[in-house]
Write a protein that holds these residues in place. Structure first.
Motif, mmCIF file in Angstrom:
data_model
loop_
_atom_site.group_PDB
_atom_site.id
_atom_site.type_symbol
_atom_site.label_atom_id
_atom_site.label_comp_id
_atom_site.label_asym_id
_atom_site.label_seq_id
_atom_site.Cartn_x
_atom_site.Cartn_y
_atom_site.Cartn_z
ATOM 1 N N VAL A 189 -39.101 -2.820 15.650
ATOM 2 C CA VAL A 189 -40.276 -1.727 15.454
ATOM 3 C C VAL A 189 -38.891 -0.886 15.674
ATOM 4 O O VAL A 189 -39.703 0.425 15.802
ATOM 5 C CB VAL A 189 -40.762 -1.217 17.111
ATOM 6 N N ALA B 85 -40.539 1.402 26.481
ATOM 7 C CA ALA B 85 -42.786 1.971 25.890
ATOM 8 C C ALA B 85 -43.811 0.730 26.794
ATOM 9 O O ALA B 85 -43.084 -0.091 27.070
ATOM 10 C CB ALA B 85 -43.198 2.949 24.768
ATOM 11 N N ASN C 88 -37.014 -1.234 21.337
ATOM 12 C CA ASN C 88 -36.138 0.121 21.070
ATOM 13 C C ASN C 88 -34.950 0.620 21.523
ATOM 14 O O ASN C 88 -34.221 1.294 21.881
ATOM 15 C CB ASN C 88 -37.334 1.014 21.491
ATOM 16 N N THR D 128 -46.829 -1.343 26.801
ATOM 17 C CA THR D 128 -48.400 -0.955 26.002
ATOM 18 C C THR D 128 -49.273 -2.099 26.080
ATOM 19 O O THR D 128 -49.389 -3.118 26.950
ATOM 20 C CB THR D 128 -48.194 -1.383 24.234
ATOM 21 N N ASP E 57 -44.502 -5.739 17.274
ATOM 22 C CA ASP E 57 -44.115 -6.391 18.531
ATOM 23 C C ASP E 57 -45.649 -6.231 19.428
ATOM 24 O O ASP E 57 -45.534 -7.341 19.933
ATOM 25 C CB ASP E 57 -43.368 -5.542 19.646
ATOM 26 N N ARG E 58 -46.651 -5.581 19.360
ATOM 27 C CA ARG E 58 -47.646 -5.739 20.079
ATOM 28 C C ARG E 58 -48.407 -6.739 18.934
ATOM 29 O O ARG E 58 -49.285 -7.424 20.195
ATOM 30 C CB ARG E 58 -48.250 -4.320 20.457
ATOM 31 N N ILE F 254 -50.485 2.936 25.166
ATOM 32 C CA ILE F 254 -48.779 3.157 24.770
ATOM 33 C C ILE F 254 -48.728 4.629 25.870
ATOM 34 O O ILE F 254 -48.527 5.790 25.631
ATOM 35 C CB ILE F 254 -48.366 3.687 23.413
ATOM 36 N N THR G 180 -50.323 1.543 11.702
ATOM 37 C CA THR G 180 -49.203 1.504 12.626
ATOM 38 C C THR G 180 -48.301 0.927 13.801
ATOM 39 O O THR G 180 -48.040 1.183 14.070
ATOM 40 C CB THR G 180 -49.104 3.739 12.242
ATOM 41 N N LEU G 181 -49.454 0.200 14.163
ATOM 42 C CA LEU G 181 -49.904 -0.398 14.591
ATOM 43 C C LEU G 181 -48.137 -1.155 15.105
ATOM 44 O O LEU G 181 -48.160 -2.611 13.825
ATOM 45 C CB LEU G 181 -51.120 -1.887 14.994
ATOM 46 N N GLY G 182 -47.811 -1.640 16.322
ATOM 47 C CA GLY G 182 -45.909 -2.127 16.559
ATOM 48 C C GLY G 182 -46.222 -3.505 16.387
ATOM 49 O O GLY G 182 -47.362 -4.558 16.987
ATOM 50 N N TYR H 126 -54.593 -1.477 12.277
ATOM 51 C CA TYR H 126 -54.196 -0.081 11.627
ATOM 52 C C TYR H 126 -53.165 -0.324 12.193
ATOM 53 O O TYR H 126 -52.078 -0.641 11.936
ATOM 54 C CB TYR H 126 -54.878 0.949 12.941
HETATM 55 C C1 LIG Z 1 -45.445 1.264 20.802
HETATM 56 C C2 LIG Z 1 -44.189 0.638 20.502
HETATM 57 C C3 LIG Z 1 -42.229 1.305 20.782
HETATM 58 C C4 LIG Z 1 -43.992 -0.873 21.723
HETATM 59 O O1 LIG Z 1 -42.389 -1.438 21.189
HETATM 60 C C5 LIG Z 1 -43.686 0.176 20.038
HETATM 61 O O2 LIG Z 1 -45.231 -1.226 19.223
HETATM 62 C C6 LIG Z 1 -44.144 0.812 18.162
HETATM 63 O O3 LIG Z 1 -43.301 1.474 17.674
HETATM 64 N N1 LIG Z 1 -45.595 0.894 17.771
HETATM 65 C C7 LIG Z 1 -45.773 1.802 16.840
HETATM 66 C C8 LIG Z 1 -47.021 2.531 17.364
HETATM 67 C C9 LIG Z 1 -48.459 1.478 17.950
HETATM 68 O O4 LIG Z 1 -48.636 0.780 18.575
HETATM 69 O O5 LIG Z 1 -49.571 2.107 17.855
#
Ligand SMILES: CC(C)(CO)[C@@H](O)C(=O)NCCC(=O)O
Ligand SMILES: Nc1ncnc2c1ncn2[C@@H]1O[C@H](COP(=O)(O)OP(=O)(O)OP(=O)(O)O)[C@@H](O)[C@H]1O
Ligand SMILES: [K+]
Length: 297
Positions: free
Chosen positions: A98, A156, A20, A158, A132-133, A173, A128-130, A126
């Protein structure tokens, strides 16, 4: 114009993680990573439909050459001048993003592959999980095994936990360090945007405005991380915990200072690695390359 020397052995590839705040790049050569960061692309041309503007590879390369490059301290002698030559040599470009609005532009490059959650062999994610995570925690799984807790201190902050069987347990988050600082400065008249820095024995009770902001944000972050990590380790005592992201080094310095005498055992299970997401990508790309090699054989 002189042709630049091609870089990298045949199995090199480029990784682009679109966060981001900025773009994170790595040239991946076997077990070596050369990393650097660049700003986001300007938003207007990027929001155009790439199909309509038919970006050629050369357009792409010219744009890259115009971008200011911010080198990471440990980036080595590369790679700023070599990025265009890397792309000219048709290196595969694997993207994890993301920020959808920043993604389309790079897909005009024919060698681009976009990673999605479907590429990550974690279970119980799930939708909508990012990505990157998922990649950060997969980076731990690849290097240290499971269970794993990834803490990504980026725009953010996380936390993402995976159990010994590869199931996503879940996470948290919150606004990252920079965002917390900027939100105070933006939404108040009197608070300045401070530069976060390591202050040994940071007092709880600040007596200047910057010290009060540093205390409030950092002590709360440290206490919060202690709560989350302790809770995670109660369920998964053998878990590896790794901090990553733009603020990982600073946060890790604070954790080491604050926990070395009070919680040495907790501290011994926490590591920092700036390249966690790239390690996760490398594991997935190697897997993809070896299965496509099997298909061809
Ligand atoms: C939380 C961020 C912004 C961290 O980069 C990204 O992983 C993201 O947009 N995640 C989507 C929402 C989630 O991980 O539940
Ligand atoms: N040179 C830098 N430019 C921008 N941010 C930096 C820099 N050095 C350290 N940081 C810190 O990095 C944080 C942003 O982390 P990072 O670069 O990992 O973000 P990101 O890629 O946008 O992350 P996310 O994956 O959360 O979207 C900011 O809070 C900032 O304090
Ligand atoms: K948003």
């Amino acid at each position: 114009m002189t042709e630049r020397v091609k870089i990298g052995p045949p199995h090199s590839w480029l990784a682009l993680v679109i966060g981001n705040s900025r773009l994170h790049w790595a040239l991946v050569e076997a077990d070596r990573l050369h990393t650097w960061n660049t700003p986001h692309l300007p938003s207007d041309p990027v929001s155009l439909d790439p199909l309509q503007i038919h970006l050629t590879l050369n357009d792409l390369l010219n744009r890259i050459e115009e971008l200011p490059i911010e080198r990471q301290s440990d980036a080595g002698p590369f790679p700023h001048p070599d990025l265009p030559s890397a792309l000219r040599s048709q290196l595969p470009l694997w993207i994890a993003s993301v920020v959808p609005s920043q993604t389309a532009f790079w897909q005009a490059y024919p060698q681009t592959r976009l990673l999605t959650l479907r590429d990550i062999p974690l279970r119980e994610m799930y939708p909508t999980l990012g990505i990157d995570r998922a990649l950060a925690v997969w980076g731990i799984a690849d290097r240290f095994g499971l269970p794993a807790l990834a803490i990504d201190a980026g725009t953010a902050l996380t936390l993402t936990g995976v159990d010994p069987l590869g199931n996503l347990v879940g996470g948290a988050i919150l606004p990252g360090l920079g965002l917390q600082i900027r939100s105070l400065a933006h939404h108040t008249a009197a608070l300045p945007a401070i530069q976060p820095q390591f202050i040994p024995d940071l007092p709880y009770w600040g007596r200047t405005t910057p010290d009060s902001i540093t205390s409030g944000i950092l002590h709360t972050l440290i206490a919060g991380l202690q709560t989350f990590i302790t809770d995670w380790l109660q369920t998964y005592p053998n878990s590896t915990v790794v901090l990553t992201g733009g603020d990982a080094t600073l946060l890790f310095q604070y954790l080491q200072h604050h926990w070395q005498h009070r919680f040495p055992e907790l501290l011994s299970q926490v590591h920092a690695d700036e390249n966690l997401v790239f390690w996760g990508m490398r594991a997935i790309v190697q897997q993809a390359n070896s299965s496509s090699a099997e298909v061809k054989a």
